[in-house]
Design an enzyme around this catalytic site. Sequence first.
Site, mmCIF file in Angstrom:
data_model
loop_
_atom_site.group_PDB
_atom_site.id
_atom_site.type_symbol
_atom_site.label_atom_id
_atom_site.label_comp_id
_atom_site.label_asym_id
_atom_site.label_seq_id
_atom_site.Cartn_x
_atom_site.Cartn_y
_atom_site.Cartn_z
ATOM 1 N N ARG A 10 0.649 -106.155 27.630
ATOM 2 C CA ARG A 10 1.177 -104.988 28.140
ATOM 3 C C ARG A 10 0.074 -104.055 27.855
ATOM 4 O O ARG A 10 -0.548 -104.020 26.761
ATOM 5 C CB ARG A 10 2.349 -104.690 27.558
ATOM 6 C CG ARG A 10 3.302 -103.282 28.527
ATOM 7 C CD ARG A 10 3.954 -102.745 27.451
ATOM 8 N NE ARG A 10 3.135 -101.935 26.330
ATOM 9 C CZ ARG A 10 3.542 -100.653 26.079
ATOM 10 N NH1 ARG A 10 4.533 -99.982 26.706
ATOM 11 N NH2 ARG A 10 2.506 -100.005 25.471
ATOM 12 N N ASP A 56 8.951 -96.340 27.257
ATOM 13 C CA ASP A 56 8.047 -96.405 26.442
ATOM 14 C C ASP A 56 7.311 -94.854 25.982
ATOM 15 O O ASP A 56 7.025 -94.246 26.922
ATOM 16 C CB ASP A 56 6.954 -97.169 27.185
ATOM 17 C CG ASP A 56 7.252 -98.585 27.240
ATOM 18 O OD1 ASP A 56 8.046 -99.060 26.311
ATOM 19 O OD2 ASP A 56 6.719 -99.357 28.091
ATOM 20 N N HIS A 69 14.066 -99.454 30.367
ATOM 21 C CA HIS A 69 13.928 -100.986 30.706
ATOM 22 C C HIS A 69 14.358 -101.651 29.363
ATOM 23 O O HIS A 69 14.402 -101.077 28.189
ATOM 24 C CB HIS A 69 12.386 -101.465 30.865
ATOM 25 C CG HIS A 69 11.450 -101.207 29.793
ATOM 26 N ND1 HIS A 69 10.854 -100.126 29.964
ATOM 27 C CD2 HIS A 69 10.873 -101.898 28.836
ATOM 28 C CE1 HIS A 69 9.912 -99.899 28.909
ATOM 29 N NE2 HIS A 69 9.960 -101.052 28.309
ATOM 30 N N HIS A 96 15.097 -98.470 26.897
ATOM 31 C CA HIS A 96 14.297 -97.424 26.191
ATOM 32 C C HIS A 96 13.330 -97.107 27.343
ATOM 33 O O HIS A 96 12.992 -97.634 28.229
ATOM 34 C CB HIS A 96 13.401 -97.827 24.917
ATOM 35 C CG HIS A 96 12.611 -99.135 25.073
ATOM 36 N ND1 HIS A 96 13.031 -100.223 25.400
ATOM 37 C CD2 HIS A 96 11.091 -98.965 25.183
ATOM 38 C CE1 HIS A 96 12.040 -101.156 25.382
ATOM 39 N NE2 HIS A 96 10.882 -100.495 25.289
#
Length: 307
Positions: free
Chosen positions: A298, A135, A283, A133
């Site tokens: 993150r 983000d 990723h 996917h």
Amino acid sequence: MNSAAPAPTPALDKPLMHYGKRRLDRIGPGAEQPAYRLVGISPLTPHIGAEVEGVDLSRPIGEDLAEEIRQALLEWKVLFFRDQHSFEPQSQLTFAGLWGVPEANPFFPKGDSIGVSRLAKDAMAMGSENIWHSDHSFMAAPALGSVLRAVEVPSAGGDTMWADMAAAYDNLTDAMKARIEGLTAVHDWVPSWGALMTDSQVTAHRQNLPAVEHPVVVRHPRTGRRLLYVNEPFTTRIVGLSDPESRELLDELVLQARIPEYQVRFRWQPGSVAVWDNIATQHYAINDYFPQRRVMERIAVAGVPLA
């Protein structure tokens, strides 16, 4: 003794999208090869992913060093920094700010008051990450990049992989490139994040996060390079096509992220930090470490509408 003739090879109803040698360009056509004076670059593959040496991310980063790191990210698409044991959330926020305004994922719990999202994965989260996917592609201005810090890692497993979506586009057949030129696709969080929510929660989030459309092929906002921009969890259909035709085409396109030649794989260690170009890559966080824990922090960098 009679010997049967070999069965004929069935005819393919469409050409293979990938066969033989692949084009794997680290930088786009006509771009100059960058030079680095302040950092060391150790490639993990010839075209995507490099470890950066000689940088302490907990210390102030001057503009000359910042420019080299930004250039390295455009070249390698994902950068890794080892042994950053003093890299705390405030340092992470400052580092993300080298690329723009930091933002948190609207669905992740915030680990602290400055908006760094904490991702804790253990036995309760088995299998929840296994999908390629990009983000925030479900947002009108998808995240430009992300910075991920390893807080706690398993003794083995828990690697993350990234795929180069410029390489994915470059290696499409000319017929496929012509077919998808000018198409747009719908990106929506409801089929993925919404599956974990109640109807009332979906309704509440939907007010701020409607479905959006992005080109199937985008130009990178900083390099202008063409990229394939569809992903498995968030791209739901292609505008203007029938449902069967949209599904058939999407099924073919999203699988391009799974081709190993386009990928880099990173083994996390305590103190590891990664920063990646979220438009140029997809990723995949490998969830193979049950029953150990994997805790990461993150923060994303707010992006711009894609064209």
